[in-house]
Structure formats: C-alpha cells, structure tokens
Scaffold this active site. Structure first.
Site, PDB file in Angstrom:
ATOM      1  N   ASP A   1      14.168  31.960 -21.219  1.00  0.00           N
ATOM      2  CA  ASP A   1      14.312  32.901 -20.108  1.00  0.00           C
ATOM      3  C   ASP A   1      15.518  32.535 -19.239  1.00  0.00           C
ATOM      4  OD1 ASP A   1      11.946  33.948 -21.076  1.00  0.00           O
ATOM      5  OD2 ASP A   1      10.743  32.636 -19.800  1.00  0.00           O
TER       6      ASP A   1
ATOM      7  N   ARG B   1       5.073  35.797 -29.500  1.00  0.00           N
ATOM      8  CA  ARG B   1       3.924  34.954 -29.123  1.00  0.00           C
ATOM      9  C   ARG B   1       2.816  35.244 -30.120  1.00  0.00           C
ATOM     10  NH1 ARG B   1       7.490  33.177 -26.565  1.00  0.00           N
ATOM     11  NH2 ARG B   1       7.665  32.951 -24.329  1.00  0.00           N
TER      12      ARG B   1
ATOM     13  N   ASN C   1      10.915  36.929 -27.951  1.00  0.00           N
ATOM     14  CA  ASN C   1       9.814  36.127 -27.393  1.00  0.00           C
ATOM     15  C   ASN C   1       8.505  36.327 -28.169  1.00  0.00           C
ATOM     16  OD1 ASN C   1      10.622  34.406 -25.383  1.00  0.00           O
ATOM     17  ND2 ASN C   1      10.502  35.948 -23.768  1.00  0.00           N
TER      18      ASN C   1
ATOM     19  N   ARG D   1      -5.675  35.709 -20.789  1.00  0.00           N
ATOM     20  CA  ARG D   1      -4.995  36.924 -20.344  1.00  0.00           C
ATOM     21  C   ARG D   1      -5.476  38.174 -21.086  1.00  0.00           C
ATOM     22  NH1 ARG D   1       1.073  35.660 -22.539  1.00  0.00           N
ATOM     23  NH2 ARG D   1       1.601  37.439 -21.233  1.00  0.00           N
TER      24      ARG D   1
ATOM     25  N   GLY E   1       5.946  33.602 -16.224  1.00  0.00           N
ATOM     26  CA  GLY E   1       5.964  34.857 -16.966  1.00  0.00           C
ATOM     27  C   GLY E   1       7.413  35.070 -17.379  1.00  0.00           C
TER      28      GLY E   1
ATOM     29  N   TYR F   1      -3.796  30.662 -23.278  1.00  0.00           N
ATOM     30  CA  TYR F   1      -3.812  31.869 -22.440  1.00  0.00           C
ATOM     31  C   TYR F   1      -5.235  32.309 -22.104  1.00  0.00           C
ATOM     32  CZ  TYR F   1       0.964  32.863 -24.212  1.00  0.00           C
ATOM     33  OH  TYR F   1       2.278  32.830 -24.544  1.00  0.00           O
TER      34      TYR F   1
ATOM     35  N   GLY G   1      10.355  28.049 -20.857  1.00  0.00           N
ATOM     36  CA  GLY G   1      11.185  28.683 -19.820  1.00  0.00           C
ATOM     37  C   GLY G   1      12.669  28.618 -20.142  1.00  0.00           C
TER      38      GLY G   1
HETATM   39  O1  CKP Z   1      10.589  31.696 -24.128  1.00  0.00           O
HETATM   40  P1  CKP Z   1      10.322  30.930 -22.887  1.00  0.00           P
HETATM   41  O2  CKP Z   1       9.861  29.528 -23.130  1.00  0.00           O
HETATM   42  O3  CKP Z   1      11.509  30.951 -21.974  1.00  0.00           O
HETATM   43  O4  CKP Z   1       9.164  31.751 -22.142  1.00  0.00           O
HETATM   44  C1  CKP Z   1       8.198  31.160 -21.324  1.00  0.00           C
HETATM   45  C2  CKP Z   1       7.258  32.158 -20.719  1.00  0.00           C
HETATM   46  O5  CKP Z   1       5.681  34.574 -20.340  1.00  0.00           O
HETATM   47  C3  CKP Z   1       6.136  31.483 -19.941  1.00  0.00           C
HETATM   48  O6  CKP Z   1       6.416  31.560 -18.595  1.00  0.00           O
HETATM   49  C4  CKP Z   1       4.886  32.276 -20.280  1.00  0.00           C
HETATM   50  O7  CKP Z   1       4.233  32.722 -19.165  1.00  0.00           O
HETATM   51  C5  CKP Z   1       5.399  33.433 -21.112  1.00  0.00           C
HETATM   52  O8  CKP Z   1       6.621  32.976 -21.679  1.00  0.00           O
HETATM   53  C6  CKP Z   1       4.341  33.818 -22.125  1.00  0.00           C
HETATM   54  O9  CKP Z   1       3.708  34.846 -21.950  1.00  0.00           O
HETATM   55  O10 CKP Z   1       4.181  33.036 -23.082  1.00  0.00           O
HETATM   56 MG    MG Z   2      11.700  32.593 -25.466  1.00  0.00          MG
END
Ligand code: CKP
Ligand code: MG
Length: 312
Positions: free
Chosen positions: A257, A167, A165, A105, A33, A103, A254
């Site tokens: 992050d 998505r 971020n 979710r 996350g 996902y 990740g």
């Molecule tokens: O931007 P990043 O690749 O660092 O983020 C990855 C995370 O929360 C991953 O852990 C996933 O669970 C998420 O982004 C998401 O909701 O896509």
């Molecule tokens: Mg990111």
C-alpha cells in the site's frame, strides 16, 4: 481533489510477542485497511484524498472513521450502519518479519456496501481512482460497486490504479479470483501486482513476461513488485528494473500500500514511470521498517531525503 479510494478498513489487534495468538494476552489496537493505508500514505505526502466505506455504528467504526479523518482525508461519503459490525483482524508475529493475519470480517459492515450508494458526482471531483482486489472479494454487492466505480471513473476521465491484493482467505476459488482480477486489471490504467499475483493473473513467472502480458491495449503501465528484489516496470515506451532500497524488514504488511501511495504520488507530480516507481520503492522500503501499516509513513521531506540517500 486528487485521489479517491474505497474499501474495508478494520481495527487491527497486533502483539509485540512472537507467539501463537492463543498464548498472547495483550494486544495493541491499531487501524488498517489497504485502501485507507494508501489514502493515509498520500495524505501524509500532502495530497488531497477522499476515502469511503461502510462502517458499523459501533465504537470501532467511530474509531476507524476518526483515525482516517484525522489525517485530513475526506470521509464525507462514508456510511454508518446498525446492520453489521465493523470488521476486526488480528496479526500474529511468527518471527521477526514473518506475520500471519486472522480476519473477523465475514458479513461485516463494509461487505454491505452496494453500487446504488455510489455518489457518481463525487467521483467526478478527482483525478485518480485507486482500487484493490480486496473490495470485490467482500461480497457480490462489493464486486458490483467496484465495477460501477470503474465505469464511472472511465466516463469521467479519472485514471485508474489497480492493486490486485489477492487475499486467499476472502475468495471461494482460485478461478473466481483470477477471472475478476484479470477483468479489473484490463480496465485499469496502471496495474501494480506482486510477483505471485502476476503469476496468478498470467500463468507466467518472469517479471518481464508478466508485465508484457498485462500491458494490454488501454493499460498505460504495469509495475511488478519484487519485494526485497525491487520492482520491474513496463509501459509502451519504457521498461526496466528498479533496484531495491536498503531496508530492515520488521513488518512487511502495508508495504504494498505504501508502494501504491508513492506510485500515485509520482503520477500526480507528473513524473515518468521510472521516477514514480523510484518514489514507490522508497515508500515500500520505509513501510517494512516499522510495525503497523501507516504509523511510520513519511511526509514529502522525509521521502525525498530517503530517495536522495539511496546509494549512501
Ligand atoms: O498488501 P499490503 O500488505 O500493503 O496490505 C495490507 C492491508 O487491507 C492490511 O491493512 C489489511 O487490513 C488489508 O491489507 C487486508 O484486508 O488484508
Ligand atoms: Mg499488497
């Protein structure tokens, strides 16, 4: 306490095989996350962090909570609910370094978070609020919670670090994503977009132009992440390119992050923008080198070692 963040953490099922998921029989169970990744990255570096969310009252919810708490992160404001399950997602390996996520979710426990559950007093005990554009995409209540957290943080003098971020799987339309991301970017002290996110927010394609457009009054610094090409940073006084750290890319998920955790750690150390971006870049380079979002993140000694050996 130093940094507070909130958002959805899920159980991640990953595979060692480069196969479409329909042909995979065995999965590894991990936890991920974006916000908890940042919290864990910071905790591993020795910072005092709080993270909260809403988790299902189920085994996966307990697993996520125990993992995050195990890093010494304060989870006292987390809520457990019987009304919805903890989210899960699967990661497919296309080829080395190329991944795709699926996902599960929708209507998850975290999507039920709402603004009147925010503990305003709790927020007062921190210096920095970290938010991402994932939380406001989960539900209208999550968007309202994000807005409220920002308002409370501003009122109580916390600095806000925002990672868009984006998505796409979570947004109904590009227009909605752009509008809300821009609103959040404008209300932050520091904005950390990837190049594609910067393009979405500004309609511009050059890092210098993106950073200049996002550096509105009230915004102290913008850092555009350029993946294997490093980063571009800009404040009213300083700007420049940060060359990338050498890295072998195993799993890019990740990395953003880890970058945010390094950047926030730099701010907490009172570092100048360039120095904080150096720390952030080293964290990002470390993160792409291992499978999983947090397992290979360094402690402070390892991080300093990596930073000092940049040009070796
Ligand atoms: O931007 P990043 O690749 O660092 O983020 C990855 C995370 O929360 C991953 O852990 C996933 O669970 C998420 O982004 C998401 O909701 O896509
Ligand atoms: Mg990111």
């Amino acid at each position: 306490m130093e940094v507070v963040t909130f958002g959805e953490s899920m159980v991640l099922f990953s595979t060692d095989k480069s196969l479409p998921l329909e042909y995979v029989h065995h999965f590894n169970k991990q936890m991920a996350g974006a916000e908890s990744n940042v919290a864990i990255g910071l905790a591993k570096l020795g910072h005092r962090v709080g993270w909260f969310s809403k988790l299902g009252d189920d085994p996966f919810g307990r697993y996520v909570l125990h993992q995050i708490r195990g890093y010494g992160i304060d989870t006292s404001r987390c809520i457990s609910t019987p009304d919805a399950p903890t989210g899960v997602f699967f990661k497919e390996q296309r080829s080395r370094g190329k991944t795709q996520v699926y996902y599960y979710r929708h209507h998850s426990a975290a999507s039920l978070m709402k603004p009147d559950e925010l503990d305003e007093e709790y927020l007062s005990g921190f210096k920095i609020l970290h938010i991402t554009g994932i939380t406001p995409a989960l539900s209208s209540n999550c968007l309202a919670l994000t807005r409220k957290a920002i308002a409370v943080a501003k009122e109580r003098g916390l600095k806000i670090v925002f990672d868009p971020n984006v998505r796409w799987k979570l947004w109904d339309s590009e227009e909605a994503a752009r509008k809300i991301m821009l609103e959040l970017a404008d209300s932050a002290d520091y904005v950390l977009p990837g190049l594609d996110e910067g393009e979405l927010l500004t309609g511009l394609s050059q890092p210098e132009d993106i950073a200049a457009a996002l550096l509105k009054p009230g915004v102290t610094g913008v850092v555009v992440k350029l993946g294997g090409k490093g980063a571009y940073y800009k404040s009213a006084q300083h700007s420049g390119y940060m060359a990338p750290f050498p890295a072998e890319e195993v799993d890019p998920v990740g990395a953003g992050d880890a970058f945010a955790a390094g950047f926030i750690s730099g701010l907490l150390h009172g570092e100048k923008l360039e120095q904080a971006v150096l720390r952030a870049s080293a964290m990002g380079a470390i993160a792409v080198g291992f499978n999983g979002d947090v397992e290979g993140l360094p402690d402070e000694t390892e991080l300093l070692h990596r930073m000092n050996s940049k040009d070796d």
